[in-house]
Write an enzyme that holds these catalytic residues in place. Structure first.
Site, PDB file in Angstrom:
ATOM      1  N   CYS A 127       0.781  -1.145  -0.124  1.00 24.39           N
ATOM      2  CA  CYS A 127      -0.021  -0.094   0.070  1.00 24.39           C
ATOM      3  C   CYS A 127       1.011   1.149  -0.006  1.00 24.39           C
ATOM      4  O   CYS A 127       2.061   1.313   0.427  1.00 24.39           O
ATOM      5  CB  CYS A 127      -0.741  -0.082   1.246  1.00 24.39           C
ATOM      6  SG  CYS A 127      -2.091   1.478   1.106  1.00 24.39           S
TER       7      CYS A 127
ATOM      8  N   ASP B 212       0.399   3.770   1.655  1.00 22.82           N
ATOM      9  CA  ASP B 212       0.444   4.299   3.100  1.00 22.82           C
ATOM     10  C   ASP B 212       1.843   4.497   3.487  1.00 22.82           C
ATOM     11  O   ASP B 212       2.481   3.674   3.586  1.00 22.82           O
ATOM     12  CB  ASP B 212      -0.296   3.424   4.021  1.00 22.82           C
ATOM     13  CG  ASP B 212      -0.645   3.896   5.062  1.00 22.82           C
ATOM     14  OD1 ASP B 212       0.266   4.404   5.953  1.00 22.82           O
ATOM     15  OD2 ASP B 212      -1.954   4.028   5.438  1.00 22.82           O
TER      16      ASP B 212
ATOM     17  N   ARG C 146       3.019   4.573   6.055  1.00 22.82           N
ATOM     18  CA  ARG C 146       3.487   3.810   7.526  1.00 22.82           C
ATOM     19  C   ARG C 146       3.833   2.340   7.424  1.00 22.82           C
ATOM     20  O   ARG C 146       4.326   1.699   8.302  1.00 22.82           O
ATOM     21  CB  ARG C 146       2.323   4.204   8.590  1.00 22.82           C
ATOM     22  CG  ARG C 146       2.139   5.311   8.946  1.00 22.82           C
ATOM     23  CD  ARG C 146       0.698   5.310   9.738  1.00 22.82           C
ATOM     24  NE  ARG C 146      -0.490   4.827   8.765  1.00 22.82           N
ATOM     25  CZ  ARG C 146      -1.858   4.978   9.196  1.00 22.82           C
ATOM     26  NH1 ARG C 146      -2.226   5.226  10.241  1.00 22.82           N
ATOM     27  NH2 ARG C 146      -2.702   4.488   8.155  1.00 22.82           N
TER      28      ARG C 146
ATOM     29  N   HIS D  63      -2.429  -3.714   5.010  1.00 25.48           N
ATOM     30  CA  HIS D  63      -2.352  -3.661   6.358  1.00 25.48           C
ATOM     31  C   HIS D  63      -3.411  -3.167   7.091  1.00 25.48           C
ATOM     32  O   HIS D  63      -4.497  -2.612   6.228  1.00 25.48           O
ATOM     33  CB  HIS D  63      -1.301  -2.303   6.586  1.00 25.48           C
ATOM     34  CG  HIS D  63      -2.045  -1.155   5.931  1.00 25.48           C
ATOM     35  ND1 HIS D  63      -2.414  -0.061   6.608  1.00 25.48           N
ATOM     36  CD2 HIS D  63      -2.005  -0.616   4.539  1.00 25.48           C
ATOM     37  CE1 HIS D  63      -2.835   0.971   6.015  1.00 25.48           C
ATOM     38  NE2 HIS D  63      -2.486   0.556   4.547  1.00 25.48           N
TER      39      HIS D  63
ATOM     40  N   CYS E 277      -6.308  -0.085   6.714  1.00 22.64           N
ATOM     41  CA  CYS E 277      -6.121   0.665   5.322  1.00 22.64           C
ATOM     42  C   CYS E 277      -7.073   1.410   4.918  1.00 22.64           C
ATOM     43  O   CYS E 277      -8.370   1.205   4.960  1.00 22.64           O
ATOM     44  CB  CYS E 277      -5.999  -0.399   4.523  1.00 22.64           C
ATOM     45  SG  CYS E 277      -5.350   0.193   2.673  1.00 22.64           S
TER      46      CYS E 277
HETATM   47 CO    CO Z   1      -3.453   1.309   2.914  1.00 17.17          CO
END
Ligand code: CO
Length: 219
Positions: free
Chosen positions: A52, A54, A56, A108, A111
């Site tokens: 992803c 993302d 993090r 994750h 999400c």
């Molecule tokens: Co995500």
């Protein structure tokens, strides 16, 4: 330079990135004066990561690996879409040129893409991307609809989405041809926890066509 531009370029965050780079170079050279010269010679990563976007979930940091060890493709909600030329180009290069041994789809919990996709809200252009996630939901609607806690429903959906995207990878002609040619290639699904930092293996690893429905097998 306008006041507005000056404000942006002198911002602490922007300049701290370049300062951070200087520190990174200094630290790396202290440990190994040849570090960058060696890396510049070429790459031969054994793993392709599809994760992803993302901020993090950075592939190298959460697996304690270094530059050169993981070839990375990231998008919203770690999707493997059959017609996504960006993903297919990365996959083709990784499998056929770099000859990676493993492709790992990593989702994750928590999400944002999944949360948005299982809601009924409109978010604009991204809804067209997220509709692929709604397709995954439809396949598992019976199990998902009975989960009343929305966080828990989202977590299950994150897992189903990873499993489905592992399956999507296995269906590509790229993975199918690698297996047909006897190239060793494992396709795996993982889910990362933002709350604990721990990765859970979804145990859907595939190394050949053994578990593929026949309609998806190419000869
Ligand atoms: Co995500």
């Amino acid at each position: 330079m306008s006041a507005k531009t000056e404000n942006l370029t002198n911002g602490d965050l922007y300049s701290s990135l370049l300062d951070g780079n200087k520190q990174f170079v200094e630290d790396a050279l202290k440990l190994d004066p040849e570090y960058f010269e060696d890396l510049a010679k070429g790459q031969s990563p054994p793993v392709l990561w599809i994760g992803c976007a993302d901020s993090r979930v950075p592939a190298n940091q959460i697996t304690n690996t270094a530059p050169g060890q993981i070839f990375v493709h990231r998008n919203i909600a770690n999707m493997v879409i059959h017609s996504d030329m960006n993903m297919l180009s990365v996959l083709d290069y990784a499998v056929n040129v770099l000859k990676v041994k493993h492709v790992i789809v990593t989702g994750h919990y928590g999400c944002g893409g999944i949360i948005a996709a299982i809601s009924n809200k409109q978010f604009g252009l991204i809804d067209n991307w997220l509709s692929h996630i709604k397709d995954v939901y439809r396949l598992h609607a019976k199990e998902l609809d009975i989960i009343t806690d929305m966080d828990e429903r989202c977590d299950r959906m994150v897992e189903y989405n990873v499993i489905e995207n592992v399956y999507n990878l296995c269906k590509t002609t790229i993975v199918q041809n690698a297996w047909q040619n006897g190239q060793p290639l494992g396709v795996h699904g993982w889910v990362y926890s933002l709350k604990t930092g721990i990765i859970t293996d979804m145990k859907v690893s595939a190394y050949d066509n053994a578990n593929m429905e026949s309609v998806f097998r190419f000869e």
